[in-house]
Scaffold this active site. Structure first.
Site, short mmCIF file in Angstrom:
data_model
loop_
_atom_site.label_atom_id
_atom_site.label_comp_id
_atom_site.label_asym_id
_atom_site.label_seq_id
_atom_site.Cartn_x
_atom_site.Cartn_y
_atom_site.Cartn_z
CB SER A 263 36.54 32.64 45.49
OG SER A 263 35.56 33.64 45.23
CE1 TYR B 288 39.30 34.72 41.67
CE2 TYR B 288 36.97 34.57 42.20
CZ TYR B 288 38.27 34.82 42.58
OH TYR B 288 38.54 35.17 43.89
#
Length: 276
Positions: free
Chosen positions: A155, A168
């Site tokens: 990400s 995350y």
């Protein structure tokens, strides 16, 4: 001839979103597809996961492109299940050439408000699930001796350290670190390992209530259009989010022979978010 003609691509989280997009893009370029998804909701997350109907729709769409496809309902947290699917793929198609470890989840919660379950589910799916995917598939690739490409989905938050996504970010930063080690370990086997780093992507994950609230803390019931206005200003390209197909183009490049000397690379598709 397609850019991955004659290859077999093993894709996790393929029932919808980026995973389905990767399956269709690779199939359109000649690959046969192994598509997996857990197809079960996760209690620590606010938004609904993909369904078995979604996975069957991926199967239908791949078949429409004229490629063979094998679908399996399996959670990336289940090593025995993942091993079984990899074995089925080799039996059905003769091998595995491309792995897209795409399955992942997200939530936006301030660090000190995270519950143990919220933290652990994120790590177990996004990081350990990637490791389990590689553990299930890579031995077949090594045994075949033909090389191959493994693309792990990380990400753009790993470049930014964005607030309210500690679990995350930790999981996706771990994926990038795992990639670097695997690139070194698998290089002698001609297996390339890279990460793709999406910024905002227009999927159910981005449009979840928790994400809408984090981007719009001043609004009682923020909408997707509210998100669009807030998110676009963060990116130098003045675009709030990309589409799943934009990430699939990067996955296809890394999977193809065009990238035959590309390994250990972190490839962002983020509208410039990392430098903003």
């Amino acid at each position: 001839m397609g850019r991955v003609a004659g290859k077999v691509a093993f894709i996790t989280g393929a029932a919808r979103g980026q995973g389905r997009s990767h399956a269709l893009r690779l199939a359109a370029e000649g690959a046969d597809i192994v598509a997996t998804d857990a197809c079960e909701d996760i209690s620590s997350l606010e938004y609904a996961m993909a369904t078995e109907d979604d996975l069957r729709e991926t199967e239908r769409l791949v078949k429409e492109l004229g490629r063979r496809v094998l679908i399996r309902k399996v959670d990336v947290r289940d090593q025995d299940g993942m091993n079984a699917v990899a074995n089925d793929a080799v039996e059905a198609f003769g091998g595995i050439d491309i792995v897209s470890a795409n399955a992942g989840v997200c939530g936006c919660i301030p660090t000190l408000d995270l519950s143990t379950d919220e933290w652990q589910d994120m790590i177990d799916i996004n990081l350990t699930g990637v490791w389990r995917t590689v553990k299930a598939t890579a031995p077949h690739m090594i045994k075949a001796g033909k090389g191959g490409s493994i693309v792990l989905t990380s990400s753009a938050v790993t470049f930014k350290g964005s607030a309210n996504v500690a679990h995350y970010n930790a999981s996706k930063s771990g994926v990038e670190g795992l990639m670097k080690t695997l690139a070194n370990e698998f290089g002698p086997h001609k297996i390339r390992v890279n990460t793709v780093h999406p910024g905002n992507v227009g999927t159910a994950m981005l449009f979840s209530d928790s994400t809408l609230r984090v981007f719009n803390p001043d609004k009682e019931n923020p909408t997707i259009e509210d998100l669009r206005e807030r998110a676009r200003g963060r990116n130098p390209l003045d675009t709030a989010w990309v589409e799943p197909e934009d990430i699939s183009h990067a996955v296809l490049y890394l999977a193809s022979d065009e990238a035959r000397f590309v390994t250990g690379v972190s490839l962002p598709v983020d509208c410039g978010l990392r430098v903003s």
